[in-house]
Design a protein around this motif. Sequence first.
Motif, PDB file in Angstrom:
ATOM      1  N   UNK A  84       0.082  -4.054   4.852  1.00  0.00           N
ATOM      2  CA  UNK A  84       0.915  -5.226   4.249  1.00  0.00           C
ATOM      3  C   UNK A  84       0.544  -6.746   5.023  1.00  0.00           C
ATOM      4  N   UNK A  85      -0.057  -6.799   6.095  1.00  0.00           N
ATOM      5  CA  UNK A  85      -0.350  -8.141   6.671  1.00  0.00           C
ATOM      6  C   UNK A  85      -1.749  -8.423   6.067  1.00  0.00           C
ATOM      7  N   UNK A 126       0.988  -1.027  -0.138  1.00  0.00           N
ATOM      8  CA  UNK A 126       0.127   0.005   0.103  1.00  0.00           C
ATOM      9  C   UNK A 126       0.872   1.222  -0.027  1.00  0.00           C
ATOM     10  N   UNK A 127       0.401   2.100  -0.703  1.00  0.00           N
ATOM     11  CA  UNK A 127       1.163   3.382  -0.927  1.00  0.00           C
ATOM     12  C   UNK A 127       0.215   4.510  -0.159  1.00  0.00           C
ATOM     13  N   UNK A 138       1.047   4.911  14.896  1.00  0.00           N
ATOM     14  CA  UNK A 138       1.987   5.239  13.898  1.00  0.00           C
ATOM     15  C   UNK A 138       1.715   5.092  12.525  1.00  0.00           C
ATOM     16  N   UNK A 139       2.137   5.919  11.452  1.00  0.00           N
ATOM     17  CA  UNK A 139       1.885   5.843  10.113  1.00  0.00           C
ATOM     18  C   UNK A 139       2.324   4.285   9.827  1.00  0.00           C
ATOM     19  N   UNK A 140       3.685   3.969  10.213  1.00  0.00           N
ATOM     20  CA  UNK A 140       4.301   2.584   9.929  1.00  0.00           C
ATOM     21  C   UNK A 140       3.243   1.562  10.420  1.00  0.00           C
ATOM     22  N   UNK A 141       2.704   1.660  11.514  1.00  0.00           N
ATOM     23  CA  UNK A 141       1.855   0.594  11.818  1.00  0.00           C
ATOM     24  C   UNK A 141       0.861   0.329  10.947  1.00  0.00           C
TER      25      UNK A 141
END
Length: 73
Positions: A63-64, A1-2, A54-57
């Motif tokens: 992705x999961x 995902x972007x 967090x944006x990373x989470x």
Amino acid sequence: MTLAVPERGVIAPQLYRVPDGAMRALNMTRTLVYDLIRSGRLRTVKEGRTRFVPASAIAEYVALLEREAGENQ
């Protein structure tokens, strides 16, 4: 995902409060987001008494989901 690229000069948030940004970023209800947090599928951090996603989470969770979808095909 972007994740969406912000306009030039606009800084993208790195931390989202659940009601403000995480629900919108994931397009999910408040209850579902908190269920994901409780189950450990969506990582959070705390600053003081406030819980942030967090944006990373968010990227990791998406992705999961993509990996799980690929396994089921």
